[in-house]
Enzyme design. Structure first.
Site, short mmCIF file in Angstrom:
data_model
loop_
_atom_site.label_atom_id
_atom_site.label_comp_id
_atom_site.label_asym_id
_atom_site.label_seq_id
_atom_site.Cartn_x
_atom_site.Cartn_y
_atom_site.Cartn_z
N ARG A 15 -41.54 -49.22 -7.35
CA ARG A 15 -40.77 -48.87 -7.16
C ARG A 15 -39.60 -48.95 -5.19
O ARG A 15 -41.56 -48.74 -4.35
CB ARG A 15 -39.08 -47.92 -7.13
N LYS A 75 -39.72 -41.17 -5.15
CA LYS A 75 -40.31 -40.35 -5.53
C LYS A 75 -40.99 -39.30 -4.27
O LYS A 75 -40.97 -39.53 -3.10
CB LYS A 75 -41.95 -41.07 -6.07
N TYR A 94 -35.85 -39.02 -4.99
CA TYR A 94 -35.94 -37.63 -5.52
C TYR A 94 -37.06 -37.04 -5.27
O TYR A 94 -38.19 -37.03 -4.34
CB TYR A 94 -36.41 -38.41 -6.97
N HIS A 96 -37.85 -33.18 -7.51
CA HIS A 96 -37.72 -32.07 -8.78
C HIS A 96 -38.76 -30.78 -8.00
O HIS A 96 -39.64 -30.59 -8.86
CB HIS A 96 -39.06 -33.15 -10.00
N GLU A 118 -31.26 -36.47 -7.59
CA GLU A 118 -31.27 -35.68 -9.27
C GLU A 118 -30.32 -34.65 -8.88
O GLU A 118 -30.09 -33.94 -10.07
CB GLU A 118 -32.99 -35.35 -8.99
N ASP A 270 -39.49 -36.27 -20.79
CA ASP A 270 -39.47 -35.68 -19.49
C ASP A 270 -38.93 -34.40 -19.76
O ASP A 270 -39.16 -33.83 -18.76
CB ASP A 270 -39.10 -36.41 -18.66
N1 LIG Z 1 -38.60 -40.95 -20.38
C1 LIG Z 1 -37.93 -41.61 -18.83
O1 LIG Z 1 -38.98 -42.61 -18.51
C2 LIG Z 1 -36.82 -41.17 -18.99
C3 LIG Z 1 -35.74 -42.25 -17.75
C4 LIG Z 1 -34.53 -41.39 -17.63
C5 LIG Z 1 -34.21 -39.87 -18.12
N2 LIG Z 1 -34.90 -39.73 -19.54
C6 LIG Z 1 -34.51 -38.52 -19.84
O2 LIG Z 1 -33.98 -39.07 -20.95
C7 LIG Z 1 -32.74 -37.50 -21.95
C8 LIG Z 1 -31.32 -37.84 -21.83
O3 LIG Z 1 -30.78 -38.43 -20.47
P1 LIG Z 1 -29.44 -39.04 -20.72
O4 LIG Z 1 -29.09 -39.43 -19.22
O5 LIG Z 1 -28.85 -39.72 -21.66
O6 LIG Z 1 -28.55 -37.19 -21.01
P2 LIG Z 1 -27.57 -37.51 -20.79
O7 LIG Z 1 -26.82 -35.86 -20.86
O8 LIG Z 1 -26.05 -38.22 -20.62
O9 LIG Z 1 -27.10 -37.45 -22.82
C9 LIG Z 1 -27.01 -36.51 -23.43
C10 LIG Z 1 -26.80 -36.49 -24.85
O10 LIG Z 1 -27.69 -35.25 -26.22
C11 LIG Z 1 -26.82 -35.08 -25.85
N3 LIG Z 1 -26.82 -33.20 -27.75
C12 LIG Z 1 -27.48 -32.13 -26.84
N4 LIG Z 1 -27.79 -31.56 -28.36
C13 LIG Z 1 -28.05 -32.85 -28.80
C14 LIG Z 1 -28.44 -32.50 -30.31
N5 LIG Z 1 -29.24 -31.14 -31.27
N6 LIG Z 1 -28.69 -33.54 -31.33
C15 LIG Z 1 -28.07 -34.74 -30.63
N7 LIG Z 1 -27.42 -35.01 -29.13
C16 LIG Z 1 -27.48 -34.07 -28.57
C17 LIG Z 1 -25.80 -34.29 -25.55
O11 LIG Z 1 -24.40 -34.03 -26.23
C18 LIG Z 1 -24.95 -35.81 -24.89
O12 LIG Z 1 -24.60 -36.33 -25.31
C19 LIG Z 1 -33.26 -36.67 -20.56
O13 LIG Z 1 -33.91 -35.48 -20.71
C20 LIG Z 1 -33.85 -37.62 -19.59
O14 LIG Z 1 -34.20 -36.53 -18.29
C21 LIG Z 1 -36.14 -39.63 -19.35
#
Ligand SMILES: NC(=O)c1ccc[n+]([C@@H]2O[C@H](COP(=O)([O-])OP(=O)(O)OC[C@H]3O[C@@H](n4cnc5c(N)ncnc54)[C@H](O)[C@@H]3O)[C@@H](O)[C@H]2O)c1
Length: 366
Positions: A15, A75, A94, A96, A118, A270
């Site tokens: 990116r 990054k 970003y 972190h 972030e 993550d």
């Molecule tokens: N791997 C990657 O490349 C990548 C990229 C972007 C985001 N992420 C990660 O994805 C994850 C989700 O991000 P997001 O933006 O959707 O967060 P978000 O806060 O929008 O959504 C998280 C949801 O999880 C729910 N939740 C909490 N505990 C729960 C449970 N026990 N059962 C079911 N649902 C539950 C919350 O109520 C919320 O609605 C984060 O950890 C974020 O860092 C990873």
């Protein structure tokens, strides 16, 4: 202001901090923009695209850092870049910080003005500069999951949309946040049956209102999760507990309850993942198999689609970058509370409490 866009040199990062459209806006506002030669190539933007909108191309990353008052990137700076950072230079990217004490110490030492994407936070607690990456990852989760459901890569051999006379695949989405809703939408669009679980009734009500009838909401608890893992082909992990490790909603023993070839895409990797057996993987080697269950857990999913990710990121960072360039960081942060939350380290002092907490540096807050 003089704004610099270096090429990202972190491993596998394609990116770039600003698109030609962003440069166009900055130049229109009478700012000078230096772009390192080749900085945008990984995202499909070439030197001539930047030159056409008024950027000056510089040969080396050292020149970009040396000649710019503000650096806009993607990054956190890596070690090679530390010594290039100048006192008082604005770094908008970003960071972190809480996950790297050495980076934090290096930025303190360089006395730069570090504004972290972030932690920029809207009044309602949402994180506008993180949302687009969750949107990308949520949508990509289905694309990847569909691919790994194919038999040659050890999946169940299920086509998510089914065909006339054959039932569609079943997708279980854990979490109805940004990732979960985008994943559910993509899966529903392919014709799959979708079950989405959350503990937040407001989110479930919203999903129920806006999604088609083949997206079914249920409350998230162990009973429901144990029930659904037996019958769903693809499981998406999208839960988040702000500031904490993701809860292990799928434990090791549950893998035995799944059918061979079930695919888990744990987007929450993550934050430690919401599956006990999740460990971070890379785009070069994205999957591994435990108990015949395919695990996909790439920690930087958006990195695989740099064109879309760069556009999505810079759409939301540009208004802030413009504000910083037009007003300077102090006035810009005074006028914009969301941007102010992004201020992490200012001229050698940590100003964001969570960083202090992360390293147990009590008493060090500016
Ligand atoms: N791997 C990657 O490349 C990548 C990229 C972007 C985001 N992420 C990660 O994805 C994850 C989700 O991000 P997001 O933006 O959707 O967060 P978000 O806060 O929008 O959504 C998280 C949801 O999880 C729910 N939740 C909490 N505990 C729960 C449970 N026990 N059962 C079911 N649902 C539950 C919350 O109520 C919320 O609605 C984060 O950890 C974020 O860092 C990873």
């Amino acid at each position: 202001m003089i704004v610099g866009i270096p090429k990202e040199i972190k491993n596998n990062e394609s990116r770039v901090g600003m698109t030609p459209a962003g440069v166009f806006e900055l130049v229109k506002n009478n700012h000078t923009v230096y772009v390192q030669s080749g900085a945008g190539e990984g995202s499909g933007f070439f030197n001539k695209d930047y030159q056409q909108v008024g950027a000056v191309i510089l040969d080396t990353i050292g020149q970009v850092y040396a000649m710019s008052q503000m650096i806009v990137k993607v990054k956190e700076p890596i070690e090679l870049e530390y010594d290039m950072i100048q006192e008082g230079q604005i770094l908008f990217t970003y960071f972190h910080f809480a996950s790297s004490e050495s980076l934090t110490k290096a930025m303190i030492k360089r006395k730069a003005i570090c504004i972290a994407y972030e932690t920029v936070e809207d009044e309602d607690g949402t994180l506008p500069l993180l949302t687009p990456m969750s949107e990308v990852a949520g949508r990509m989760a289905i694309q990847q999951g569909a691919k790994y459901l194919e038999k040659p890569v050890k999946g169940r051999g299920v086509l998510l949309g089914g065909v006339p006379g054959v039932a569609p695949g079943r997708v279980l989405v854990l979490g109805a946040g940004v990732v979960g809703i985008q994943a559910a939408k993509m899966a529903a669009g392919l014709g799959a049956h979708v079950t989405i679980l959350d503990i937040n009734m407001k989110r479930l009500r919203y999903v129920n209102d806006v999604m088609p009838p083949h997206v079914v909401t249920e409350f998230s608890n162990e009973f429901n999760i144990r029930k659904h893992i037996k019958t769903h082909d693809l499981i998406i992990g999208g839960v988040l507990l702000k500031g904490a490790k993701a809860p292990n909603l799928i434990t090791r023993d549950m893998l035995k309850e799944m059918r061979p070839g079930t695919v888990i895409v744990d987007v929450a990797v993550d934050q430690g993942g919401c599956v006990e057996t999740t460990r971070p993987t890379t785009h070069e080697d994205p999957i591994y198999i435990i108990d015949d269950v395919v695990h996909y857990s790439v920690a930087n999913m958006p990195g695989a689609v740099p064109y879309t990710s760069t556009m999505a990121l810079t759409n939301v960072t540009l208004p802030y970058a413009l504000k910083l360039a037009n007003l300077g960081w102090e006035a810009a942060c005074d006028k914009d509370d969301a941007l102010k939350k992004g201020l992490s380290i200012v001229a050698g002092k940590v100003v964001y409490e969570e960083i202090i907490d992360a390293f147990g540096w009590e008493g060090a807050l500016a």
